[in-house]
Design an enzyme around this catalytic site. Structure first.
Site, PDB file in Angstrom:
ATOM      1  CB  SER A 124      -0.902  -0.072   1.106  1.00 62.73           C
ATOM      2  OG  SER A 124      -0.542   0.269   2.448  1.00 62.73           O
ATOM      3  CG  ASP A 125       4.108   2.436   2.893  1.00 64.77           C
ATOM      4  OD1 ASP A 125       3.263   3.601   3.079  1.00 64.77           O
ATOM      5  OD2 ASP A 125       4.349   1.500   3.660  1.00 64.77           O
ATOM      6  CE1 TYR A 126       8.850   0.895  -2.241  1.00 62.67           C
ATOM      7  CE2 TYR A 126       7.777  -1.031  -1.198  1.00 62.67           C
ATOM      8  CZ  TYR A 126       8.849  -0.263  -1.525  1.00 62.67           C
ATOM      9  OH  TYR A 126      10.207  -0.428  -0.892  1.00 62.67           O
ATOM     10  N   GLY A 148       2.447   5.669  -3.244  1.00 63.64           N
ATOM     11  CA  GLY A 148       3.487   6.533  -3.987  1.00 63.64           C
ATOM     12  C   GLY A 148       3.461   6.828  -5.400  1.00 63.64           C
TER      13      GLY A 148
END
Length: 394
Positions: A164-166, A169
């Site tokens: 979910s972070d990537y 981003g």
């Protein structure tokens, strides 16, 4: 790095992954990225293993391609310098809890209206959950992705990377670029404030999950490596202890797989002659394929499937990626000259333009490596820098 965004400046106020990854993607398209870090400590990513002689290899990847400036944003002098830096920038990216920039007097309404501000948080800038903390796993949980990941008879599992972070981003880098186009190409002259919740990235990729619940009342759940409406399809074990993914659900691909397995009887077998029948006998037909793959090495399975034009791939390890001739031929790995660890081979910028060889980013900077350079450009002299350093502002 050279690229279509050359001439733009990105201020990276983020920590960990989501916001810095957004900034890094813009940097890999040519923008200058200036990372703002807390004096003395820096980004938490610098402290995350694995370590090579005490140096974080995670930071070596996620910190690359940017400059490092130390600036204490909790102090009025640091906030004033940030506002001056923002006048030189096109995009500011942050992933603090909502309200933090307001508390520090550097919220979007205190900065240039030409600035594109990307605000990443766990639950977004508004709504009843907006003040809650959270990291990647909270994002995939609340966003519905974790419930779908794993096997039906076992607990949900996380994806192998901080997805979910990537994804956040990626989505925000796209949104920031669109906002820059609106500002410059369409001539509005105004920036934008982008509100991105970590869970929203997972929610956006849920395929048919939500409309199926809305219209059919179906609550989608975990299916493991298979699909209820397609077979054969799985990650199959091989005789050398590896796994190969074979996708042969369609009638055409199934016939090709049967050719690779030297089983010409299967496509005309009344049990398996349509996709619907094969899906209904998923355990049975996938078992037939698994029995075949277990008699061969992974390389042999891939060779036979490729010869028959069947979609196939081995579940590669890092060692496999380093050794693969296709990865080498496309330049998918680059050697980054890290200022601490020296040359490190790692993933190249992605994607690339046709005919171009991916360019290696600059190595992840040491803490405050570019503070003097960047602040001098603002007009500060040695006496100013000394005063700020003595006060702990830089």
């Amino acid at each position: 790095m050279s690229g279509p965004l050359e001439g733009l400046r990105i201020l990276d106020l983020g920590t960990r992954i989501a916001a810095p990854f957004c900034a890094g993607l813009l940097g890999e398209q040519g923008a200058e990225v200036v990372k703002i870090e807390q004096p003395g400590a820096g980004d938490f990513m610098r402290e995350i293993p694995p370590f090579d002689e005490g140096y974080s290899l995670f930071w070596a990847v996620e910190g690359r391609g940017r400059k490092s400036v130390t600036l204490d944003l909790r102090q009025p002098d640091g906030q004033a310098l940030l506002r001056r830096l923002a006048e030189t920038a096109d995009v500011l990216v942050e992933n603090f809890r909502p309200g933090t920039l307001e508390k520090w007097n550097i919220a979007p309404d205190a900065l240039s209206d030409r600035l594109v501000t990307v605000r990443i948080s766990s639950f977004g800038q508004d709504g009843p959950n907006s003040a809650r903390p959270g990291l990647d796993r909270v994002g995939i949980g609340f966003g519905g992705l974790m419930h779908l990941t794993g096997y039906p008879d076992r607990p949900p599992v996380r994806v192998g990377v901080t997805i979910s972070d990537y994804l956040t981003g990626i989505f925000t880098a796209h949104a920031a670029t669109a906002a820059l186009y609106e500002r410059d190409a369409k001539g509005t002259g105004r920036g934008a404030v982008i509100d991105a919740a970590l869970y929203g990235a997972s929610l956006r990729i849920l395929e048919w999950t939500l409309p199926a619940y809305d219209r059919l009342g179906v609550v989608r759940s975990r299916e493991g490596n298979r699909l209820a409406n397609s077979a054969p399809l799985d990650n199959y074990p091989t005789g050398d202890g590896k796994y190969v993914c074979i996708v042969a659900g369609s009638d055409a691909n199934f016939a090709r797989l049967c050719s690779a397995m030297e089983r010409p009887d299967l496509p005309t077998d009344a049990r398996y002659d349509t996709l619907g029948k094969r899906a209904g006998l998923s355990d049975e037909i996938n078992g037939v394929v698994a029995d075949w793959t277990m008699t061969l090495s992974s390389d042999e399975v891939v060779e036979r499937c490729v010869a028959a034009d069947v979609p196939v791939a081995t579940a590669f390890t890092a060692a496999d990626l380093f050794a693969d001739p296709h990865v080498a031929a496309r330049g998918d790995l680059v050697t980054v000259d890290d200022p601490v660890a020296g040359p490190i081979r790692q993933q190249a910028p992605y994607p690339r333009r046709v005919g171009e060889v991916p360019e290696a980013p600059t190595g992840a900077p040491t803490l405050g490596q570019h503070t003097t350079e960047v602040l001098t450009e603002l007009g500060l002299d040695d006496a100013d820098l000394t005063r700020l350093a003595d006060a702990g502002i830089i």
